[in-house]
Design a protein around this motif. Structure first.
Motif, PDB file in Angstrom:
ATOM      1  N   ILE A 112      -8.596   1.710  -2.633  1.00  0.00           N
ATOM      2  CA  ILE A 112      -8.702   0.276  -2.898  1.00  0.00           C
ATOM      3  C   ILE A 112     -10.157  -0.164  -2.896  1.00  0.00           C
ATOM      4  O   ILE A 112     -10.587  -0.926  -3.767  1.00  0.00           O
ATOM      5  CB  ILE A 112      -7.865  -0.517  -1.880  1.00  0.00           C
ATOM      6  CG1 ILE A 112      -6.376  -0.178  -2.078  1.00  0.00           C
ATOM      7  CG2 ILE A 112      -8.096  -2.017  -2.011  1.00  0.00           C
ATOM      8  CD1 ILE A 112      -5.492  -0.629  -0.955  1.00  0.00           C
ATOM      9  N   MET A 113     -10.946   0.326  -1.935  1.00  0.00           N
ATOM     10  CA  MET A 113     -12.373  -0.028  -1.882  1.00  0.00           C
ATOM     11  C   MET A 113     -13.083   0.405  -3.156  1.00  0.00           C
ATOM     12  O   MET A 113     -13.851  -0.362  -3.740  1.00  0.00           O
ATOM     13  CB  MET A 113     -13.041   0.645  -0.669  1.00  0.00           C
ATOM     14  CG  MET A 113     -12.612   0.066   0.637  1.00  0.00           C
ATOM     15  SD  MET A 113     -13.290   0.853   2.132  1.00  0.00           S
ATOM     16  CE  MET A 113     -13.970   2.377   1.619  1.00  0.00           C
ATOM     17  N   ILE A 118      -7.626  -8.469  -4.874  1.00  0.00           N
ATOM     18  CA  ILE A 118      -6.622  -7.555  -4.322  1.00  0.00           C
ATOM     19  C   ILE A 118      -5.276  -7.733  -5.024  1.00  0.00           C
ATOM     20  O   ILE A 118      -4.565  -6.752  -5.269  1.00  0.00           O
ATOM     21  CB  ILE A 118      -6.514  -7.697  -2.782  1.00  0.00           C
ATOM     22  CG1 ILE A 118      -5.929  -6.425  -2.160  1.00  0.00           C
ATOM     23  CG2 ILE A 118      -5.733  -8.904  -2.366  1.00  0.00           C
ATOM     24  CD1 ILE A 118      -6.859  -5.263  -2.147  1.00  0.00           C
ATOM     25  N   VAL A 148     -11.431  -4.664   3.423  1.00  0.00           N
ATOM     26  CA  VAL A 148     -10.169  -3.948   3.220  1.00  0.00           C
ATOM     27  C   VAL A 148      -9.486  -3.700   4.565  1.00  0.00           C
ATOM     28  O   VAL A 148      -8.277  -3.885   4.691  1.00  0.00           O
ATOM     29  CB  VAL A 148     -10.395  -2.637   2.433  1.00  0.00           C
ATOM     30  CG1 VAL A 148      -9.119  -1.809   2.372  1.00  0.00           C
ATOM     31  CG2 VAL A 148     -10.895  -2.943   1.021  1.00  0.00           C
ATOM     32  N   THR A 205     -11.485 -12.898  -3.157  1.00  0.00           N
ATOM     33  CA  THR A 205     -11.020 -11.668  -2.514  1.00  0.00           C
ATOM     34  C   THR A 205      -9.516 -11.510  -2.710  1.00  0.00           C
ATOM     35  O   THR A 205      -9.031 -10.423  -3.059  1.00  0.00           O
ATOM     36  CB  THR A 205     -11.353 -11.676  -1.010  1.00  0.00           C
ATOM     37  OG1 THR A 205     -12.771 -11.755  -0.856  1.00  0.00           O
ATOM     38  CG2 THR A 205     -10.820 -10.439  -0.313  1.00  0.00           C
ATOM     39  N   LYS A 249       0.830  -1.212   0.000  1.00  0.00           N
ATOM     40  CA  LYS A 249       0.000   0.000   0.000  1.00  0.00           C
ATOM     41  C   LYS A 249       0.859   1.254   0.000  1.00  0.00           C
ATOM     42  O   LYS A 249       0.657   2.148  -0.806  1.00  0.00           O
ATOM     43  CB  LYS A 249      -0.923   0.001   1.220  1.00  0.00           C
ATOM     44  CG  LYS A 249      -1.830   1.242   1.279  1.00  0.00           C
ATOM     45  CD  LYS A 249      -2.664   1.248   2.518  1.00  0.00           C
ATOM     46  CE  LYS A 249      -1.965   2.041   3.591  1.00  0.00           C
ATOM     47  NZ  LYS A 249      -2.787   2.335   4.747  1.00  0.00           N
ATOM     48  N   GLN A 273      -6.841   3.068   1.732  1.00  0.00           N
ATOM     49  CA  GLN A 273      -7.834   1.998   1.801  1.00  0.00           C
ATOM     50  C   GLN A 273      -9.082   2.393   1.020  1.00  0.00           C
ATOM     51  O   GLN A 273      -9.701   1.565   0.365  1.00  0.00           O
ATOM     52  CB  GLN A 273      -8.156   1.673   3.250  1.00  0.00           C
ATOM     53  CG  GLN A 273      -7.005   0.974   3.945  1.00  0.00           C
ATOM     54  CD  GLN A 273      -7.354   0.513   5.338  1.00  0.00           C
ATOM     55  OE1 GLN A 273      -8.511   0.405   5.708  1.00  0.00           O
ATOM     56  NE2 GLN A 273      -6.327   0.225   6.130  1.00  0.00           N
ATOM     57  N   THR A 329     -11.796  -1.727  -6.304  1.00  0.00           N
ATOM     58  CA  THR A 329     -12.014  -3.177  -6.315  1.00  0.00           C
ATOM     59  C   THR A 329     -13.456  -3.584  -6.023  1.00  0.00           C
ATOM     60  O   THR A 329     -13.851  -4.700  -6.322  1.00  0.00           O
ATOM     61  CB  THR A 329     -11.131  -3.873  -5.269  1.00  0.00           C
ATOM     62  OG1 THR A 329     -11.505  -3.406  -3.961  1.00  0.00           O
ATOM     63  CG2 THR A 329      -9.662  -3.617  -5.528  1.00  0.00           C
ATOM     64  N   LYS A 366     -15.546  -2.018   3.052  1.00  0.00           N
ATOM     65  CA  LYS A 366     -14.647  -1.363   4.010  1.00  0.00           C
ATOM     66  C   LYS A 366     -14.136  -2.376   5.032  1.00  0.00           C
ATOM     67  O   LYS A 366     -12.951  -2.389   5.376  1.00  0.00           O
ATOM     68  CB  LYS A 366     -15.368  -0.226   4.717  1.00  0.00           C
ATOM     69  CG  LYS A 366     -14.504   0.528   5.694  1.00  0.00           C
ATOM     70  CD  LYS A 366     -15.249   1.705   6.299  1.00  0.00           C
ATOM     71  CE  LYS A 366     -14.320   2.483   7.222  1.00  0.00           C
ATOM     72  NZ  LYS A 366     -14.965   3.699   7.722  1.00  0.00           N
TER      73      LYS A 366
END
Length: 69
Positions: free
Chosen positions: A20-21, A50, A31, A46, A10, A17, A24, A28
């Motif tokens: 990323i949420m 990621i 993540v 999952t 990251k 975060q 993808t 929450k």
């Protein structure tokens, strides 16, 4: 037991975060769990999601740790 190690990825790639949420579609909670460094029972989908986001293999984000039960 394996844990997911995303913290280094990251920061190296400067994603939050929330980034990323949004990118993808992961929740929450998911993540947050991924970045917690704790063991959770993740679905393969999952981990695939990621790893695709970070353009890496699933094996790049997993770390084997001892299971002290």
């Amino acid at each position: 037991m394996y844990i997911v190690n995303l913290y280094k990825i990251k920061w190296n790639r400067k994603y939050t975060q929330e980034d990323i949420m949004k990118a993808t579609g992961l929740s929450k909670r998911t993540v947050n769990q991924l970045f917690s460094g704790r063991h959770y029972n993740y679905q393969l989908s999952t981990l695939e999601t990621i790893s695709e986001f970070f353009n890496c293999d699933i094996s790049d984000i997993l770390i084997k740790v001892s299971d002290n039960k």
